[in-house]
Design a protein around this motif. Structure first.
Motif, PDB file in Angstrom:
ATOM      1  N   LYS A 136       0.839  -1.114  -0.028  1.00 43.19           N
ATOM      2  CA  LYS A 136       0.038  -0.212   0.039  1.00 43.19           C
ATOM      3  C   LYS A 136       1.085   1.275   0.044  1.00 43.19           C
ATOM      4  CE  LYS A 136      -0.098   0.181   4.952  1.00 43.19           C
ATOM      5  NZ  LYS A 136      -1.269   0.067   6.167  1.00 43.19           N
ATOM      6  N   LEU A 191       0.483   3.336  -6.664  1.00 40.80           N
ATOM      7  CA  LEU A 191      -0.976   3.224  -6.221  1.00 40.80           C
ATOM      8  C   LEU A 191      -1.856   3.505  -7.435  1.00 40.80           C
ATOM      9  CD1 LEU A 191      -0.695   4.760  -2.666  1.00 40.80           C
ATOM     10  CD2 LEU A 191      -0.870   2.375  -3.089  1.00 40.80           C
ATOM     11  N   LYS A 197      -7.491  -0.369  -2.311  1.00 42.26           N
ATOM     12  CA  LYS A 197      -6.333   0.575  -1.401  1.00 42.26           C
ATOM     13  C   LYS A 197      -7.131   0.730  -0.165  1.00 42.26           C
ATOM     14  CE  LYS A 197      -6.032   3.827  -4.785  1.00 42.26           C
ATOM     15  NZ  LYS A 197      -5.359   4.644  -5.616  1.00 42.26           N
ATOM     16  N   PHE A 253      -6.463  -2.360   2.185  1.00 44.55           N
ATOM     17  CA  PHE A 253      -5.127  -2.398   2.579  1.00 44.55           C
ATOM     18  C   PHE A 253      -5.170  -1.952   3.930  1.00 44.55           C
ATOM     19  CE2 PHE A 253      -3.335  -2.317  -2.007  1.00 44.55           C
ATOM     20  CZ  PHE A 253      -3.204  -3.909  -1.832  1.00 44.55           C
ATOM     21  N   ARG A 254      -6.085  -0.782   4.159  1.00 43.43           N
ATOM     22  CA  ARG A 254      -6.059  -0.015   5.562  1.00 43.43           C
ATOM     23  C   ARG A 254      -6.264  -0.903   6.478  1.00 43.43           C
ATOM     24  NH1 ARG A 254      -9.976   4.665   3.834  1.00 43.43           N
ATOM     25  NH2 ARG A 254      -9.103   5.184   2.022  1.00 43.43           N
TER      26      ARG A 254
END
Length: 65
Positions: free
Chosen positions: A29, A33, A41, A44-45
């Motif tokens: 991440k 990007l 994305k 990914f957090r």
């Protein structure tokens, strides 16, 4: 017997949950990007748990919890 030392690199990457599992952040991440979708994305957090096959290895790096 001296105290066991914690691997500091591992301590910065993993945290133990209340149930004894290890939480980790997801990879891929940080850069390149543009080609990744917003949904990817965003996912990914979210934190993930260390898999069963890697649990013993991570636990060995963090002997003091």
């Amino acid at each position: 017997m001296p105290k066991m030392k914690t691997r500091r690199a591992a301590a910065k990457r993993f945290t133990e949950t209340g149930s004894g599992q290890f939480k980790r952040n997801k990879a891929f991440k940080s850069h390149i990007l543009e080609k990744k979708s917003p949904k990817r994305k965003r996912n990914f957090r979210k934190a993930a748990l260390v898999s069963k096959s890697d649990y013993k290895r991570v636990a060995k790096l963090l002997p003091n919890g």
